[in-house]
Design a protein around this motif. Structure first.
Motif, PDB file in Angstrom:
ATOM      1  N   GLN A 137       1.485 -14.376  10.075  1.00  0.00           N
ATOM      2  CA  GLN A 137       0.810 -14.465   8.788  1.00  0.00           C
ATOM      3  C   GLN A 137       1.723 -13.921   7.692  1.00  0.00           C
ATOM      4  OE1 GLN A 137      -2.817 -12.216   8.456  1.00  0.00           O
ATOM      5  NE2 GLN A 137      -3.112 -12.723   6.301  1.00  0.00           N
ATOM      6  N   CYS A 138       1.879 -14.688   6.641  1.00  0.00           N
ATOM      7  CA  CYS A 138       2.674 -14.248   5.495  1.00  0.00           C
ATOM      8  C   CYS A 138       1.720 -13.701   4.434  1.00  0.00           C
ATOM      9  CB  CYS A 138       3.493 -15.401   4.928  1.00  0.00           C
ATOM     10  SG  CYS A 138       4.550 -14.931   3.539  1.00  0.00           S
ATOM     11  N   THR A 185      -0.078  -2.241  -1.456  1.00  0.00           N
ATOM     12  CA  THR A 185      -0.519  -0.903  -1.045  1.00  0.00           C
ATOM     13  C   THR A 185      -1.736  -0.933  -0.115  1.00  0.00           C
ATOM     14  OG1 THR A 185      -1.930  -0.643  -3.013  1.00  0.00           O
ATOM     15  CG2 THR A 185       0.359   0.117  -3.182  1.00  0.00           C
ATOM     16  N   THR A 186      -2.383  -2.085   0.006  1.00  0.00           N
ATOM     17  CA  THR A 186      -3.548  -2.181   0.905  1.00  0.00           C
ATOM     18  C   THR A 186      -3.159  -2.519   2.334  1.00  0.00           C
ATOM     19  OG1 THR A 186      -3.948  -4.558   0.534  1.00  0.00           O
ATOM     20  CG2 THR A 186      -4.920  -3.001  -1.052  1.00  0.00           C
ATOM     21  N   LEU A 187      -1.896  -2.894   2.557  1.00  0.00           N
ATOM     22  CA  LEU A 187      -1.458  -3.317   3.878  1.00  0.00           C
ATOM     23  C   LEU A 187      -1.149  -2.102   4.746  1.00  0.00           C
ATOM     24  CD1 LEU A 187       0.985  -6.214   2.854  1.00  0.00           C
ATOM     25  CD2 LEU A 187      -1.447  -6.375   3.451  1.00  0.00           C
ATOM     26  N   GLY A 188      -1.766  -2.043   5.900  1.00  0.00           N
ATOM     27  CA  GLY A 188      -1.530  -0.917   6.795  1.00  0.00           C
ATOM     28  C   GLY A 188      -0.258  -1.034   7.605  1.00  0.00           C
ATOM     29  N   SER A 189       0.265  -2.252   7.736  1.00  0.00           N
ATOM     30  CA  SER A 189       1.536  -2.494   8.417  1.00  0.00           C
ATOM     31  C   SER A 189       2.083  -3.832   7.935  1.00  0.00           C
ATOM     32  CB  SER A 189       1.362  -2.508   9.939  1.00  0.00           C
ATOM     33  OG  SER A 189       0.529  -3.586  10.341  1.00  0.00           O
ATOM     34  N   PHE A 190       3.397  -3.954   7.933  1.00  0.00           N
ATOM     35  CA  PHE A 190       4.020  -5.209   7.496  1.00  0.00           C
ATOM     36  C   PHE A 190       5.498  -5.211   7.865  1.00  0.00           C
ATOM     37  CE2 PHE A 190       4.438  -2.259   3.941  1.00  0.00           C
ATOM     38  CZ  PHE A 190       5.775  -2.407   3.571  1.00  0.00           C
ATOM     39  N   VAL A 191       6.064  -6.413   7.856  1.00  0.00           N
ATOM     40  CA  VAL A 191       7.506  -6.624   8.004  1.00  0.00           C
ATOM     41  C   VAL A 191       8.009  -7.195   6.696  1.00  0.00           C
ATOM     42  CG1 VAL A 191       9.318  -7.904   9.213  1.00  0.00           C
ATOM     43  CG2 VAL A 191       7.318  -7.076  10.466  1.00  0.00           C
ATOM     44  N   ARG A 244      12.903  -4.875   7.976  1.00  0.00           N
ATOM     45  CA  ARG A 244      12.332  -3.533   8.100  1.00  0.00           C
ATOM     46  C   ARG A 244      10.850  -3.632   8.440  1.00  0.00           C
ATOM     47  NH1 ARG A 244      13.988  -0.381   2.718  1.00  0.00           N
ATOM     48  NH2 ARG A 244      12.944   1.336   3.822  1.00  0.00           N
ATOM     49  N   VAL A 245      10.390  -2.700   9.249  1.00  0.00           N
ATOM     50  CA  VAL A 245       8.989  -2.672   9.680  1.00  0.00           C
ATOM     51  C   VAL A 245       8.340  -1.390   9.169  1.00  0.00           C
ATOM     52  CG1 VAL A 245       7.412  -2.624  11.637  1.00  0.00           C
ATOM     53  CG2 VAL A 245       9.491  -4.020  11.750  1.00  0.00           C
ATOM     54  N   PHE A 246       7.171  -1.541   8.555  1.00  0.00           N
ATOM     55  CA  PHE A 246       6.385  -0.400   8.090  1.00  0.00           C
ATOM     56  C   PHE A 246       5.045  -0.408   8.830  1.00  0.00           C
ATOM     57  CE2 PHE A 246       9.441  -0.954   4.796  1.00  0.00           C
ATOM     58  CZ  PHE A 246       9.592   0.270   4.148  1.00  0.00           C
ATOM     59  N   ASN A 247       4.742   0.676   9.488  1.00  0.00           N
ATOM     60  CA  ASN A 247       3.452   0.805  10.166  1.00  0.00           C
ATOM     61  C   ASN A 247       2.584   1.837   9.458  1.00  0.00           C
ATOM     62  OD1 ASN A 247       3.515  -1.039  12.489  1.00  0.00           O
ATOM     63  ND2 ASN A 247       5.295   0.171  13.110  1.00  0.00           N
ATOM     64  N   PHE A 264      12.385 -12.847  -0.667  1.00  0.00           N
ATOM     65  CA  PHE A 264      12.003 -12.135   0.548  1.00  0.00           C
ATOM     66  C   PHE A 264      10.581 -12.482   0.945  1.00  0.00           C
ATOM     67  CE2 PHE A 264      10.859  -9.135  -2.865  1.00  0.00           C
ATOM     68  CZ  PHE A 264       9.557  -8.776  -2.512  1.00  0.00           C
ATOM     69  N   LEU A 265      10.247 -12.114   2.188  1.00  0.00           N
ATOM     70  CA  LEU A 265       8.916 -12.330   2.746  1.00  0.00           C
ATOM     71  C   LEU A 265       8.311 -10.995   3.161  1.00  0.00           C
ATOM     72  CD1 LEU A 265       9.684 -15.155   5.354  1.00  0.00           C
ATOM     73  CD2 LEU A 265       8.657 -15.489   3.121  1.00  0.00           C
ATOM     74  N   VAL A 266       6.997 -10.891   3.049  1.00  0.00           N
ATOM     75  CA  VAL A 266       6.260  -9.770   3.622  1.00  0.00           C
ATOM     76  C   VAL A 266       5.231 -10.371   4.572  1.00  0.00           C
ATOM     77  CG1 VAL A 266       4.684  -7.858   3.185  1.00  0.00           C
ATOM     78  CG2 VAL A 266       6.655  -8.227   1.673  1.00  0.00           C
ATOM     79  N   GLN A 267       5.396 -10.088   5.862  1.00  0.00           N
ATOM     80  CA  GLN A 267       4.587 -10.713   6.901  1.00  0.00           C
ATOM     81  C   GLN A 267       3.886  -9.663   7.764  1.00  0.00           C
ATOM     82  OE1 GLN A 267       7.752 -12.882   8.889  1.00  0.00           O
ATOM     83  NE2 GLN A 267       7.001 -14.819   8.058  1.00  0.00           N
ATOM     84  N   GLU A 268       2.973 -10.149   8.574  1.00  0.00           N
ATOM     85  CA  GLU A 268       2.322  -9.274   9.540  1.00  0.00           C
ATOM     86  C   GLU A 268       3.313  -8.814  10.603  1.00  0.00           C
ATOM     87  OE1 GLU A 268      -0.410 -10.939  12.370  1.00  0.00           O
ATOM     88  OE2 GLU A 268       0.524 -12.930  12.247  1.00  0.00           O
TER      89      GLU A 268
END
Length: 316
Positions: free
Chosen positions: A74-75, A102-108, A122-125, A144-148
């Motif tokens: 999911q993007c 800021t609402t995303l709890g985790s993303f790539v 980079r991965v943020f959990n 850039f992309l921000v994905q699940e």
């Protein structure tokens, strides 16, 4: 040297070619069908994948549209040509993106063009602040992309849990026939979020049923038989691999009709389903996969040589 020249149609020979063969011979033994990089680019890949066609498929921000038939991560949102898009291709302003982020709890987060080898991934959990979001936007100056964050299957996570360990499968579409050339499992190092060999990862060959070869290859050209956490390759299998092969064989001619060679990357989801990550078309990587699986074109080598000679005499 005579065998090499005979295999590749009497190409002009140089010491650059010899060095590649010395490396392959040291690891896997001599085979004149190994393809050295100085010959691959530009003499082979520029004929199989013309630049103007390969460039169409470079920007990962377009994958949702171009490959909508395939299951993908999911993007959440993306930036293309300085514009932000959410929910596919709905334009959004900067303030909305920052608040949403800021609402995303985790993303790539990863670059969507001019990138290779896992650079910039980079991965943020965790949740990030607005200030952190602004800094990331400034840091990723280009698209850039921000994905699940993909949750992978136990069969691939067992080798290294910090990286998404992916399937690299290279296909050839030539003279009306699609075939799988080489396949491998890429495994990241402990603590790493990427699995690319160039980033220190391990590449292990896969047979047509998804069974791992007995050994893998490291960035230092070393053969190894188990991972850092003690998992042996021998006897292991990626059961979703036949599904991935089927997807590639059925879709190369449909999704990439103008390109002869594509290096596909898939993850295996927690439920065992194949997840398409990207297709590499500009210069599909063959260097490392030949070390762990053998000459890239195998039995179709002569067919490729004949095609390239017929379609671009300048290099032969």
């Amino acid at each position: 040297m005579k065998q090499i020249q005979q295999t590749w149609g009497g190409i002009p020979f140089s010491t650059r070619h010899l060095q590649s063969y010395r490396l392959y011979k040291a690891v896997r033994g001599f085979d004149s069908r190994f393809l050295p990089m100085p010959l691959y680019d530009p003499s082979i890949i520029r004929v199989l994948n013309p630049k103007e066609d390969a460039a169409v498929f470079v920007n990962k921000g377009l994958f949702e549209r171009l490959f909508s038939e395939l299951k993908q991560p999911q993007c959440f949102f993306k930036r293309i040509n300085s514009n932000f898009y959410v929910q596919g291709y709905q334009v959004a302003d900067l303030d909305y993106i920052i608040d949403y982020w800021t609402t995303l709890g985790s993303f790539v987060i990863k670059p969507s063009k001019n990138s290779h080898g896992g650079v910039g991934v980079r991965v943020f959990n965790r949740h990030i602040t607005k200030d952190e979001a602004i800094l990331l936007i400034q840091e990723y100056k280009d698209d850039f992309l921000v994905q699940e964050v993909v949750r992978q299957h136990d069969e691939t996570s067992v080798f290294n849990k910090t990286s998404i360990n992916t399937i690299r499968i290279i296909s050839l579409y030539l003279n009306g026939r699609v075939s799988i050339l080489r396949s491998s499992l890429r495994i990241g190092l402990p603590g790493s979020v990427v699995d690319n060999a160039g980033a220190g990862g391990i590449m292990v060959g896969l047979d047509e049923y998804g069974r791992l070869f007995d050994f893998g290859i490291t960035q230092t050209f070393e053969k190894i038989w188990l991972t850092a956490n003690g998992i042996e390759f021998s006897g292991r299998r990626v059961t979703a691999f036949p599904k991935i092969r089927k997807i590639v064989i059925e879709n190369h001619a449909f999704l990439y009709p103008t390109l002869g060679m594509v290096a596909w990357d898939f993850a295996v989801g927690a439920d065992g389903s194949p997840i398409f990550l990207e297709g590499n078309t500009k210069v599909p990587g063959i260097f490392w996969i030949q070390f762990c699986t053998g000459p890239i074109f195998g039995e179709r080598t002569q067919e490729v040589v004949n095609y390239c000679k017929s379609n671009n005499d300048i290099y032969f």
